[in-house]
Design an enzyme around this catalytic site. Structure first.
Site, PDB file in Angstrom:
ATOM      1  N   SER A 167      20.107  41.064  32.180  1.00 51.40           N
ATOM      2  CA  SER A 167      20.757  40.771  33.457  1.00 51.40           C
ATOM      3  C   SER A 167      19.702  40.572  34.550  1.00 51.40           C
ATOM      4  CB  SER A 167      21.678  41.927  33.818  1.00 51.40           C
ATOM      5  OG  SER A 167      22.276  41.654  35.044  1.00 51.40           O
ATOM      6  N   GLY A 168      19.813  39.491  35.257  1.00 50.10           N
ATOM      7  CA  GLY A 168      18.880  39.190  36.338  1.00 50.10           C
ATOM      8  C   GLY A 168      17.657  38.422  35.877  1.00 50.10           C
ATOM      9  N   THR A 210      21.752  32.272  34.482  1.00 49.39           N
ATOM     10  CA  THR A 210      22.696  31.400  35.186  1.00 49.39           C
ATOM     11  C   THR A 210      21.946  30.296  35.934  1.00 49.39           C
ATOM     12  OG1 THR A 210      24.180  33.260  35.401  1.00 49.39           O
ATOM     13  CG2 THR A 210      24.598  31.399  36.845  1.00 49.39           C
ATOM     14  N   ASN A 233      21.176  42.615  39.701  1.00 44.58           N
ATOM     15  CA  ASN A 233      21.224  41.208  40.091  1.00 44.58           C
ATOM     16  C   ASN A 233      22.278  41.031  41.187  1.00 44.58           C
ATOM     17  OD1 ASN A 233      21.392  38.464  40.259  1.00 44.58           O
ATOM     18  ND2 ASN A 233      21.901  38.125  38.101  1.00 44.58           N
ATOM     19  N   SER A 259      25.251  38.666  39.677  1.00 42.28           N
ATOM     20  CA  SER A 259      25.314  38.878  38.239  1.00 42.28           C
ATOM     21  C   SER A 259      26.626  38.316  37.670  1.00 42.28           C
ATOM     22  CB  SER A 259      25.231  40.377  37.978  1.00 42.28           C
ATOM     23  OG  SER A 259      25.293  40.603  36.609  1.00 42.28           O
ATOM     24  N   SER A 260      26.476  37.579  36.569  1.00 44.12           N
ATOM     25  CA  SER A 260      27.673  37.026  35.922  1.00 44.12           C
ATOM     26  C   SER A 260      28.374  38.171  35.239  1.00 44.12           C
ATOM     27  CB  SER A 260      27.285  35.988  34.877  1.00 44.12           C
ATOM     28  OG  SER A 260      26.341  35.107  35.399  1.00 44.12           O
ATOM     29  N   GLY A 272      23.671  39.223  30.222  1.00 44.70           N
ATOM     30  CA  GLY A 272      22.471  39.686  29.526  1.00 44.70           C
ATOM     31  C   GLY A 272      22.631  41.104  29.001  1.00 44.70           C
ATOM     32  N   GLU A 314      22.439  44.873  28.634  1.00 46.84           N
ATOM     33  CA  GLU A 314      22.528  45.831  29.743  1.00 46.84           C
ATOM     34  C   GLU A 314      22.283  47.259  29.268  1.00 46.84           C
ATOM     35  OE1 GLU A 314      26.296  45.200  31.618  1.00 46.84           O
ATOM     36  OE2 GLU A 314      25.562  43.483  32.746  1.00 46.84           O
TER      37      GLU A 314
END
Ligand SMILES: Nc1ncnc2c1ncn2[C@@H]1O[C@H](COP(=O)(O)OP(=O)(O)OP(=O)(O)O)[C@@H](O)[C@H]1O
Ligand SMILES: [Mg+2]
Length: 1070
Positions: free
Chosen positions: A106-107, A111, A156, A159-160, A386, A388
């Protein structure tokens, strides 16, 4: 050249395959060095490693897009555009479906990377109104989905919170046609709860910050985030993020995609309902039975929600505070405690939001989907959450990490395992490279019989008391010896003391690290159940969109079957995704997060090293180095490169493999660079492939030039031949035309000469004849000319048209005298005709009478032609006919025939006479009657009617004698200018017993003429008129001979009758 140097720069090689020596340190150092130089992209063969710079770099400009367009992958600096271009060209030119797998925690920038790929493809594919519209729709789906599916997390800011796989579909030309988006497991728990420092989904903040006062009023919202229970954990703003602007951008994007204003409003209304549900407060109460019950503490919010969705507040209140339980055939309504009520409320909010998100994705798909029937090529872009590892990891993290594990599996399968297996399969000499195969972890989670997900499902479906403890116990039993599973219990069994592992947790050794999951909430989230009362309440709402989100709320569709669990659904969708990805050519972008603080250009080596390890980059490089960069079946390889050797170009007759061998032998590559498998050719280094591709490019250019040359030559030749043919046709036509004209000219000249010659001959022959007839001809001409002149002159000087004007020009030449006379008489007759035509009927009758008189008397009696001399003209009529003599017989010619001289109608004295005559009167006059015996005269009135002749006494105006006209035998008059007349009667006449009458009339001519005409009209017999000097009359006493004697002296009382004896009478006239 710069790019190649960059690839080979020993300190920071662009392709890690070239790293020397290959150690973890050197790899880390290279990435760090490159990162320091702002080169965030590095290759391992054709895998791109992207290190998040956390700052915007000037490497995504339109110029950069042009630089990478149609580039050679290995000839330019590593860039995400290069892999996008390679994938796009492979799709367009080699007709291979592509997928771009973007992985990382993540981050790490997944994306952003997916958006860069999409924007690059959109920029390089062709343009056009329709294509641009499709591109815009595809790109604009991002802001909408990000608003509803992204949130700020500790890792993030954007974050998605859902997984996204987007298939972009192209036609055979490489123009985008549309796409399909699949979404995976939205982290819906965030709707009701998020940890400190994080935010709920962006849309809530965007709506409150960017919605107009009117919109917020319509949605019954207030602008302050702190007012809302689901948002008020902390401050709402994000540094550097303008929620209001993003809200407007999202609205614009929706418009571009094709959302109608009504759809947008409905969407925002449902969003507002979710937000407001968080503010519905419950209070506890006790029923009579002592059972704890809940009720709505503050009805205002509930009331507003119900107004928004068109629902009776009572229904929602009942659904929130109680529950219907079916026990056998009975339905029992049980009250809910306050915590149960809140649980139901939150479950409802989560469900509404996640279903709304699914609806949103479907709605976007409806707009961007491609019409069926078109042949398509597909490029899939996977941007999934991502890996986590949080402090407290729950069911969502478990699912997310499972998905990442699967993606890692694909990567391992395709890049490490499959590649090595292929070498062995193809009979290539190969020393296996050790790598970690994560299938064991995947199996631990997804095994349908004894995987963690299967156990969880089993636990959820099991009747009786179910809770997480039983589930954990089951796992502990099953995986007591599993290498990648740990829990307090298994650790204890292994005699390991691990304080970091709480009781309620289990730990999995993922490929990317160990993650400790707390089982609390696993069963509930996996079940993902919503009380039926709530779904039925939602279905009962009048709000069409909300109602459509809860189809199971329809009482007619009540099903006792439990819906599939969240874990089961996710596993199934991941399996479909994997199948989809396997069918495509993979392109990898592996994102690395350089620091935990989202700080620009800060590189934390430990953090990156951990990622290098779990991403398996070292193994990736090793396999890549030991193996071959490129492989292809002999057939397509030969087809692509056969133009590089004259022996294989344009056609190779032998087998594909022999062809490839011949071709490569000719190109003289070092033998260690090539390996010939059973079905494929393997090329070790990308450089060799690059050289091969370079030579091909050159050769293609040469061939294209050759084809161009041949084509141009052919075109010019054909053009020339066409021109020549045309020229020949034109000149033939032109010559023909010239000759034809010349011939026509000659023919015309010959004819002229001929005519002259003939004329000349004929003239010569006829000259003799011509001279002999010349005098006649001349004379005729002159005659004609004179006649013409005479006639023209006559026309110009015609005499007057008066009838009495007898003037006529004399004939100028003697030979014209006769004609002139004839013309004169024609002219005169014509004049008379004209004159006659304009006469009135009365005048015509008068003239007829005159004519009759003329016929009777002209040249026979002097009286007729006697002219009036020295006397004035009296009476009307005018002209020559109007002359009347004062007394005595009046010569006829000038005298008008008046007829009625007595004035019978005016004079009352003559009334009787008038009655006798009536309409039949022809003439009334005064005459003198000669006494037959004495010769003396007495006045009498004479009336001539159409049938009778009446003599009357002038004093008494009494008819004395009435003679029938038929009795008149004849009339005698003298030759002289007197008014004497003898009226001879027929012997049969009864009236004329005394014999013939002798009368003297002043209007003798008229009287006789009228008598004649009347007789003619009535008896059709002409009057017998004698004009003589002697005639015999018959009296009563015998016949008397009347002799007319002309006297020399003129007297007023002429004629005088004198009786000479009994049978003679003399009439003196002059
Ligand atoms: N190429 C880049 N250039 C500049 N900044 C970047 C780039 N890639 C990522 N970032 C920054 O990093 C942040 C996080 O990136 P991104 O949202 O793509 O992460 P992610 O991998 O999708 O994370 P998650 O799994 O949470 O969705 C972005 O908001 C952006 O600020
Ligand atoms: Mg993301």
């Amino acid at each position: 050249m710069e790019a190649t140097t960059s690839l080979l720069d020993a300190d920071a090689v662009g392709d890690l395959v070239l790293l020397d020596p290959l150690t973890e340190e050197s790899l880390l150092h290279t990435l760090q060095e490159r990162f320091r130089r702002s080169d965030i992209y590095t290759y391992i063969g054709n895998v791109v490693i992207s290190v998040n710079p956390y700052q915007s770099l000037p490497i995504y400009t339109p110029e950069k897009v042009q630089e990478y367009r149609n580039c050679n992958f290995f000839a330019v600096k590593p860039h995400i555009y290069a892999i996008a271009d390679d994938a796009y060209r492979s799709l367009r030119d080699r007709d291979r479906d592509q997928c771009i797998l973007i992985t990382g925690e993540s981050g790490a920038g997944k994306t952003e990377a997916s958006k860069l790929v999409m924007s690059y493809v959109a920029a390089v594919c062709s343009k056009g109104e329709e294509v641009d519209r499709v591109k815009e729709q595809l790109l604009q789906s991002n802001p909408v989905l990000e608003a509803f599916g992204n949130a700020k997390t500790v890792r993030n800011d954007n974050s998605s919170r859902f997984g996204k796989y987007m298939d972009v579909e192209f036609d055979f030309k490489g123009e985008p046609l549309g796409g399909v988006i699949s979404n995976y497991l939205l982290e819906k728990s965030r709707v009701i709860r998020h940890v400190k420092g994080e935010r709920n989904f962006h849309i809530f903040y965007q709506l409150l910050a960017g919605g107009s006062a009117q919109l917020l009023q319509q949605l019954k919202l207030c602008q302050d985030c702190r007012h809302y229970g689901y948002l008020n954990w902390e401050s709402s703003g994000l540094p550097g993020v303008d929620d209001a602007a993003n809200f407007h951008a999202m609205q614009d994007a929706m418009r571009v995609i094709g959302f109608s204003p009504a759809e947008v409003t409905a969407l925002l209304e449902v969003t507002a309902v979710v937000l407001k549900l968080g503010n519905v407060q419950l209070s506890s109460s006790y029923q009579a039975s002592g059972m704890e019950a809940s009720s709505i503490a503050e009805p205002q919010e509930l009331q507003e929600i119900c107004e928004l969705i068109g629902l009776d507040p009572g229904i929602l209140e009942r659904a929130l505070c109680s529950r219907t339980v079916k026990a056998r055939d009975e339905t029992v309504l049980t009250t809910l405690s306050v915590p149960q009520g809140y649980y139901g409320r939150d479950a409802l909010a989560k469900n509404i939001y996640s279903r709304l998100f699914d609806w949103l994705v479907n709605r976007i798909n409806t707009s961007i989907q491609v019409k069926p029937g078109k042949q398509r090529k597909v490029m899939g872009v996977l941007d999934i959450y991502g890996f986590e590892i949080f402090q407290d990891n729950g069911f969502e993290q478990f699912i997310i990490n499972y998905c990442n594990e699967k993606l890692q599996q694909i990567f391992i399968l395709m890049t490490l395992k499959e590649e090595q297996e292929e070498y062995i399969r193809e009979g290539i000499q190969w020393t296996p490279v050790e790598f970690f195969d994560n299938s064991i972890i995947c199996n631990l989670i997804e095994n349908s019989k004894c995987g963690i997900l299967a156990m969880l499902d089993e636990e959820c479906l099991r009747p009786g008391v179910v809770n997480e403890d039983t589930f954990l116990t089951k796992l502990n039993q099953l995986f007591a010896t599993h290498k990648h599973y740990e829990s307090r219990e298994t650790q204890n069994a292994r005699h390991v003391m691990d304080a970091s592992l709480p009781l309620q947790c289990f730990r999995i050794h993922h490929y990317a690290g160990k993650v400790t999951y707390n089982v609390t909430g696993f069963i509930e989230r996996n079940n993902d159940l919503l009380f039926r009362d709530l779904s039925q309440a939602m279905w009962a709402a009048r709000h069409t969109l909300l109602r459509s989100l809860f189809p199971e709320g329809d009482p007619q569709k009540v099903s006792l079957k439990l819906p599939p669990t969240a874990g089961f659904q996710f596993k199934a969708s991941v399996a479909t995704l994997m199948k989809n990805l396997y069918s495509k050519n993979p392109n990898y972008i592996r994102c690395i997060k350089p620091n935990e603080t989202k700080t620009a250009m800060v590189f934390t080596p430990e953090l990156v090293l951990a990622q290098i390890r779990y991403l398996g980059l070292m193994e990736n490089v090793r396999v890549r180095r030991a193996g071959y960069a490129f492989r292809q079946l002999y057939g397509p390889f030969l087809e692509r490169y056969k133009m590089l050797s004259p022996r294989t170009w344009p056609r190779w007759a032998g087998s594909d493999r022999e062809g490839a061998e011949v071709l490569l032998a000719e190109l003289a590559f070092p033998p260690e660079e090539l390996a010939f498998g059973h079905t494929k050719i393997f090329i070790r280094s990308p450089r060799t492939l690059f050289d091969l591709e370079g030579s091909r490019q050159e050769r293609v250019v040469q061939l294209a030039t050759l084809i161009q040359k041949m084509f141009r030559g052919w075109r010019c030749r054909t053009q020339y031949q066409l021109m020549r043919k045309s020229q020949i046709i034109i000149s033939a036509w032109f010559r023909g035309h010239v000759q034809k004209n010349k011939y026509k000219q000659m023919k015309r000249s010959a004819l002229v000469i001929q005519a002259y010659a003939r004329g000349w001959k004929v003239r010569r022959a006829y000259r003799r004849y011509f001279r002999s007839a010349a005098s006649t001809c001349l004379a005729n001409f002159i005659y004609r000319r004179l006649v013409q002149k005479f006639l023209m002159g006559l026309r110009r000087n015609l005499p007057p048209l008066a009838v009495l004007d007898r003037t006529w020009p004399p004939a100028p030449y003697k030979f014209l005298a006769e004609a002139n006379q004839e013309l004169r008489s024609i002219f005169y007759r014509w004049k008379c005709k004209k004159y006659r035509e304009q006469l009135t009927p009365q005048r015509r009758t008068l003239l007829q009478a005159k004519l009759c008189a003329s016929e009777l008397f002209k040249d026979k009696k002097k009286l007729y032609s006697k002219r009036c001399r020295g006397r004035g003209l009296v009476g009307g009529g005018g002209g020559v006919h109007g002359a009347v003599l004062a007394d005595g017989p009046i010569p006829s010619l000038q005298q008008p025939f008046q007829g009625e001289y007595l004035g019978l109608t005016q004079n009352p004295k003559y009334q009787k006479l008038h009655a006798v005559a009536k309409d039949k009167l022809v003439m009334a006059d005064t005459v003198r009657k000669v006494n037959r015996a004495s010769g003396k005269t007495v006045p009498r009135l004479l009336l001539l009617t159409t049938e009778h002749l009446v003599l009357a006494d002038p004093k008494a105006a009494q008819p004395k004698t009435v003679l029938s006209l038929a009795d008149i035998r004849s009339v005698s008059v003298t030759r002289f200018s007197d008014g004497f007349l003898a009226l001879h009667l027929k012997e049969t006449s009864t009236v004329g017993s005394k014999g013939d009458f002798l009368l003297v009339s002043n209007h003798l001519i008229e009287l006789v003429t009228r008598l004649h005409q009347t007789l003619l009209d009535t008896t059709a017999q002409a009057l017998s008129l004698h004009i003589a000097d002697q005639f015999s009359t018959r009296f009563q006493k015998g016949d008397v001979a009347v002799t007319v004697v002309e006297s020399a002296k003129a007297g007023s009382d002429v004629p005088v009758c004198k009786k000479r004896g009994s049978h003679k009478m003399e009439v003196l006239v002059h």
